[in-house]
Design a protein around this motif. Structure first.
Motif, PDB file in Angstrom:
ATOM      1  N   PRO A  31       0.807  -1.231   0.000  1.00  0.00           N
ATOM      2  CA  PRO A  31       0.000   0.000   0.000  1.00  0.00           C
ATOM      3  C   PRO A  31       0.838   1.278   0.000  1.00  0.00           C
ATOM      4  O   PRO A  31       0.371   2.327  -0.454  1.00  0.00           O
ATOM      5  N   LEU A  32       2.073   1.195   0.513  1.00  0.00           N
ATOM      6  CA  LEU A  32       2.945   2.365   0.552  1.00  0.00           C
ATOM      7  C   LEU A  32       3.703   2.570  -0.763  1.00  0.00           C
ATOM      8  O   LEU A  32       4.295   3.631  -0.976  1.00  0.00           O
ATOM      9  N   SER A  33       3.694   1.551  -1.621  1.00  0.00           N
ATOM     10  CA  SER A  33       4.486   1.617  -2.853  1.00  0.00           C
ATOM     11  C   SER A  33       3.845   2.485  -3.926  1.00  0.00           C
ATOM     12  O   SER A  33       4.527   2.927  -4.858  1.00  0.00           O
ATOM     13  N   ARG A  34       2.525   2.689  -3.826  1.00  0.00           N
ATOM     14  CA  ARG A  34       1.775   3.497  -4.800  1.00  0.00           C
ATOM     15  C   ARG A  34       1.942   2.967  -6.224  1.00  0.00           C
ATOM     16  O   ARG A  34       1.894   3.711  -7.204  1.00  0.00           O
ATOM     17  N   GLY A  35       2.189   1.660  -6.350  1.00  0.00           N
ATOM     18  CA  GLY A  35       2.367   1.063  -7.666  1.00  0.00           C
ATOM     19  C   GLY A  35       3.701   1.368  -8.297  1.00  0.00           C
ATOM     20  O   GLY A  35       3.917   1.100  -9.486  1.00  0.00           O
ATOM     21  N   ARG A  36       4.622   1.916  -7.505  1.00  0.00           N
ATOM     22  CA  ARG A  36       5.947   2.290  -8.012  1.00  0.00           C
ATOM     23  C   ARG A  36       7.021   1.362  -7.441  1.00  0.00           C
ATOM     24  O   ARG A  36       6.798   0.627  -6.487  1.00  0.00           O
ATOM     25  N   ARG A  37       8.169   1.420  -8.066  1.00  0.00           N
ATOM     26  CA  ARG A  37       9.307   0.643  -7.580  1.00  0.00           C
ATOM     27  C   ARG A  37       9.761   1.189  -6.225  1.00  0.00           C
ATOM     28  O   ARG A  37       9.865   2.403  -6.033  1.00  0.00           O
ATOM     29  N   MET A  38      10.035   0.277  -5.283  1.00  0.00           N
ATOM     30  CA  MET A  38      10.492   0.684  -3.955  1.00  0.00           C
ATOM     31  C   MET A  38      12.001   0.540  -3.864  1.00  0.00           C
ATOM     32  O   MET A  38      12.578  -0.456  -4.332  1.00  0.00           O
ATOM     33  N   ALA A  39      12.644   1.516  -3.258  1.00  0.00           N
ATOM     34  CA  ALA A  39      14.079   1.447  -2.992  1.00  0.00           C
ATOM     35  C   ALA A  39      14.295   0.832  -1.617  1.00  0.00           C
ATOM     36  O   ALA A  39      13.632   1.218  -0.644  1.00  0.00           O
ATOM     37  N   ILE A  40      15.214  -0.112  -1.543  1.00  0.00           N
ATOM     38  CA  ILE A  40      15.592  -0.757  -0.282  1.00  0.00           C
ATOM     39  C   ILE A  40      17.070  -0.465  -0.046  1.00  0.00           C
ATOM     40  O   ILE A  40      17.907  -0.743  -0.911  1.00  0.00           O
ATOM     41  N   VAL A  41      17.379   0.107   1.098  1.00  0.00           N
ATOM     42  CA  VAL A  41      18.779   0.372   1.442  1.00  0.00           C
ATOM     43  C   VAL A  41      19.182  -0.593   2.541  1.00  0.00           C
ATOM     44  O   VAL A  41      18.494  -0.718   3.568  1.00  0.00           O
ATOM     45  N   THR A  42      20.290  -1.273   2.334  1.00  0.00           N
ATOM     46  CA  THR A  42      20.739  -2.285   3.295  1.00  0.00           C
ATOM     47  C   THR A  42      22.263  -2.308   3.308  1.00  0.00           C
ATOM     48  O   THR A  42      22.912  -1.459   2.696  1.00  0.00           O
ATOM     49  N   ASP A  43      22.840  -3.266   4.026  1.00  0.00           N
ATOM     50  CA  ASP A  43      24.303  -3.402   3.983  1.00  0.00           C
ATOM     51  C   ASP A  43      24.685  -4.842   3.672  1.00  0.00           C
ATOM     52  O   ASP A  43      23.840  -5.745   3.602  1.00  0.00           O
ATOM     53  N   THR A  85      22.034   9.744  -1.263  1.00  0.00           N
ATOM     54  CA  THR A  85      21.029  10.669  -1.798  1.00  0.00           C
ATOM     55  C   THR A  85      21.136  10.777  -3.320  1.00  0.00           C
ATOM     56  O   THR A  85      20.109  10.830  -4.016  1.00  0.00           O
ATOM     57  N   ASP A  86      22.358  10.773  -3.844  1.00  0.00           N
ATOM     58  CA  ASP A  86      22.516  10.800  -5.301  1.00  0.00           C
ATOM     59  C   ASP A  86      21.876   9.567  -5.935  1.00  0.00           C
ATOM     60  O   ASP A  86      21.203   9.656  -6.974  1.00  0.00           O
ATOM     61  N   ARG A  87      22.085   8.417  -5.304  1.00  0.00           N
ATOM     62  CA  ARG A  87      21.524   7.181  -5.861  1.00  0.00           C
ATOM     63  C   ARG A  87      19.992   7.198  -5.799  1.00  0.00           C
ATOM     64  O   ARG A  87      19.305   6.774  -6.732  1.00  0.00           O
ATOM     65  N   LEU A  88      19.435   7.694  -4.705  1.00  0.00           N
ATOM     66  CA  LEU A  88      17.970   7.759  -4.585  1.00  0.00           C
ATOM     67  C   LEU A  88      17.385   8.735  -5.597  1.00  0.00           C
ATOM     68  O   LEU A  88      16.315   8.481  -6.178  1.00  0.00           O
ATOM     69  N   ILE A  89      18.085   9.835  -5.849  1.00  0.00           N
ATOM     70  CA  ILE A  89      17.635  10.775  -6.874  1.00  0.00           C
ATOM     71  C   ILE A  89      17.679  10.121  -8.246  1.00  0.00           C
ATOM     72  O   ILE A  89      16.754  10.259  -9.062  1.00  0.00           O
ATOM     73  N   ASP A  90      18.748   9.377  -8.515  1.00  0.00           N
ATOM     74  CA  ASP A  90      18.864   8.663  -9.789  1.00  0.00           C
ATOM     75  C   ASP A  90      17.716   7.667  -9.980  1.00  0.00           C
ATOM     76  O   ASP A  90      17.275   7.431 -11.110  1.00  0.00           O
ATOM     77  N   LEU A  91      17.240   7.094  -8.871  1.00  0.00           N
ATOM     78  CA  LEU A  91      16.137   6.137  -8.950  1.00  0.00           C
ATOM     79  C   LEU A  91      14.782   6.829  -9.094  1.00  0.00           C
ATOM     80  O   LEU A  91      13.758   6.165  -9.246  1.00  0.00           O
ATOM     81  N   GLY A  92      14.778   8.157  -9.041  1.00  0.00           N
ATOM     82  CA  GLY A  92      13.545   8.895  -9.227  1.00  0.00           C
ATOM     83  C   GLY A  92      12.640   8.935  -8.016  1.00  0.00           C
ATOM     84  O   GLY A  92      11.416   9.091  -8.136  1.00  0.00           O
ATOM     85  N   ILE A  93      13.219   8.827  -6.811  1.00  0.00           N
ATOM     86  CA  ILE A  93      12.407   8.861  -5.597  1.00  0.00           C
ATOM     87  C   ILE A  93      11.687  10.205  -5.472  1.00  0.00           C
ATOM     88  O   ILE A  93      12.292  11.269  -5.630  1.00  0.00           O
ATOM     89  N   GLU A  94      10.395  10.145  -5.198  1.00  0.00           N
ATOM     90  CA  GLU A  94       9.568  11.328  -5.047  1.00  0.00           C
ATOM     91  C   GLU A  94       9.211  11.552  -3.579  1.00  0.00           C
ATOM     92  O   GLU A  94       9.385  10.657  -2.745  1.00  0.00           O
ATOM     93  N   ARG A  95       8.660  12.716  -3.282  1.00  0.00           N
ATOM     94  CA  ARG A  95       8.283  13.027  -1.899  1.00  0.00           C
ATOM     95  C   ARG A  95       7.283  12.018  -1.341  1.00  0.00           C
ATOM     96  O   ARG A  95       7.314  11.700  -0.154  1.00  0.00           O
ATOM     97  N   GLY A  96       6.392  11.538  -2.176  1.00  0.00           N
ATOM     98  CA  GLY A  96       5.361  10.616  -1.714  1.00  0.00           C
ATOM     99  C   GLY A  96       5.806   9.175  -1.622  1.00  0.00           C
ATOM    100  O   GLY A  96       5.023   8.301  -1.218  1.00  0.00           O
ATOM    101  N   ASP A  97       7.048   8.891  -2.004  1.00  0.00           N
ATOM    102  CA  ASP A  97       7.564   7.518  -1.955  1.00  0.00           C
ATOM    103  C   ASP A  97       8.069   7.174  -0.560  1.00  0.00           C
ATOM    104  O   ASP A  97       8.297   8.054   0.279  1.00  0.00           O
ATOM    105  N   HIS A  98       8.273   5.876  -0.333  1.00  0.00           N
ATOM    106  CA  HIS A  98       8.817   5.389   0.929  1.00  0.00           C
ATOM    107  C   HIS A  98      10.042   4.524   0.648  1.00  0.00           C
ATOM    108  O   HIS A  98       9.955   3.537  -0.083  1.00  0.00           O
ATOM    109  N   VAL A  99      11.162   4.910   1.218  1.00  0.00           N
ATOM    110  CA  VAL A  99      12.400   4.143   1.120  1.00  0.00           C
ATOM    111  C   VAL A  99      12.445   3.174   2.292  1.00  0.00           C
ATOM    112  O   VAL A  99      12.106   3.543   3.428  1.00  0.00           O
ATOM    113  N   VAL A 100      12.875   1.950   2.049  1.00  0.00           N
ATOM    114  CA  VAL A 100      12.936   0.933   3.100  1.00  0.00           C
ATOM    115  C   VAL A 100      14.358   0.851   3.639  1.00  0.00           C
ATOM    116  O   VAL A 100      15.315   0.658   2.878  1.00  0.00           O
TER     117      VAL A 100
END
Length: 363
Positions: A31-43, A85-100
């Motif tokens: 429900p948080l994905s809004r039908g868009r690709r989700m970015a997951i940051v991990t190690d 932040t550069d990578r998230l911008i490259d992925l097209g993350i918007e204000r309404g998106d949720h990064v995991v």
């Protein structure tokens, strides 16, 4: 399943605690994905958990992109913040998106801070994979990176939209890291819940040995305690939330002397810091000596440091106090200390003389 609300008005969110929830994470994330690709940051240390999470999302029809960072405290840096932040911008993350944020406290802190400033603020979800992150850093919205001067000096309050906690992931965690996370569990008993400290004394061995019931209870109790305090004092304006910093002033000085490295894990520094706070309180007649010894004995019994030496630090009081002068809690030249009148009776003292702290550390 246990669901604990963090009541912050329009920014309220739930902490969901359930064994196996990682494999079902898409139920909450779709429900948080809004039908868009989700970015997951991990190690690099939690790639098996990344695979489980991505499999859940794929099965639910949610595309995801993983950003894998190096593990360790060094990742909480300006350089890594810029890279992320550069990578998230490259992925097209918007204000309404949720990064995991999938990982321990380092990943949670870094991702939360990145999301607080990206596009002037976007959403994020915490999926903590260490005990320390599950019971403490994933809840409450404190996000930060480290600077040359000290720990967590650059950051923001930015609440997650959701926290998903799977106690089963702790089965893959090295014992040293589970033990370090336990320091943040027992902290809740020392702050204002002596009955929970009693529980910790009786159940810590089982928790550290992997007992699922003990772990689930400790996580839920700790999260509920933190949620209550955060709801009362989100930004540490009344002093209530400051109680959560028990052990951190001494502990951060020890971590700084260790170079914020794996020489001394954060939870190990907090453990030694809590014992030092109780020892200082007892030495100044604020707390019974028997309580200070009880705290130190419990930490020793489970293999956590209880003073400067057992933390592996050789610095003198002057050196450690110099680190404290960079503490983010400094206010008008005064450093507040969390001290105690006994187990479960922590209080904030703004009148501590740093010369006394130096003498105590050198004693």
């Amino acid at each position: 399943m246990t669901t604990i609300p963090v009541a912050l008005g329009s920014r309220s969110y739930d902490v969901v605690i359930e064994a196996g929830v990682l494999a079902r994470a898409a139920e909450w994330l779709k429900p948080l994905s809004r039908g868009r690709r989700m970015a997951i940051v991990t190690d690099e240390n939690v790639l098996q958990h990344l695979a489980t999470l991505q499999a859940s999302l794929t099965a639910a029809g949610v595309e995801s992109e993983a950003i894998v960072l190096p593990p360790g405290e060094g990742t909480k840096s300006w350089a890594m913040l810029e890279q992320l932040t550069d990578r998230l911008i490259d992925l097209g993350i918007e204000r309404g998106d949720h990064v995991v944020a999938l990982g321990g406290g380092v990943i949670g802190d870094l991702v939360g801070f990145a999301c607080s400033i990206l596009k002037r603020g976007c959403g994020f979800v915490q999926i903590p994979t260490t005990l320390l992150a599950q019971v403490d850093s994933s809840v409450g919205g404190k996000t930060a990176i480290n600077s040359r001067a000290g720990k967590n000096l650059v950051g923001a309050f930015h609440q997650p939209a959701l926290v998903l906690i799977d106690p089963d992931v702790l089965d893959t965690l090295p014992l040293r890291h589970v033990r370090a996370g336990y320091a943040e569990v027992v902290k809740y008993g020392l702050i204002d819940d002596p009955a929970f400290f009693d529980w910790c004394e009786a159940n810590a061995p089982a928790l550290l040995a992997g007992d699922s019931a003990a772990r689930a209870y400790a996580i839920a109790h700790s999260v509920a305690a933190k949620a209550r305090i955060v709801a009362e004092d989100e930004r540490e304006t009344t002093g209530k939330r400051a109680l959560l910093n028990l052990g951190h002033t001494f502990g951060h000085a020890l971590e700084a002397e260790a170079g914020f490295s794996d020489r001394l894990l954060h939870g190990e520094g907090v453990a030694a810091g809590m014992a030092l706070a109780f020892g200082y309180s007892a030495a100044h007649g604020l707390a019974p000596a028997i309580d200070a010894e009880r705290v130190a004995a419990h930490l020793r019994a489970i293999g956590l440091p209880d003073d400067v030496a057992t933390a592996g630090i050789a610095a003198d009081g002057e050196t450690l106090v110099a680190h404290m002068l960079h503490d983010k809690k400094m206010d008008a030249g005064t450093l507040p200390f969390l001290l105690a009148r006994g187990i479960g009776a922590t209080f904030l003292d703004t009148s501590v003389d740093l010369a006394d702290v130096r003498a105590f550390l050198d004693a």
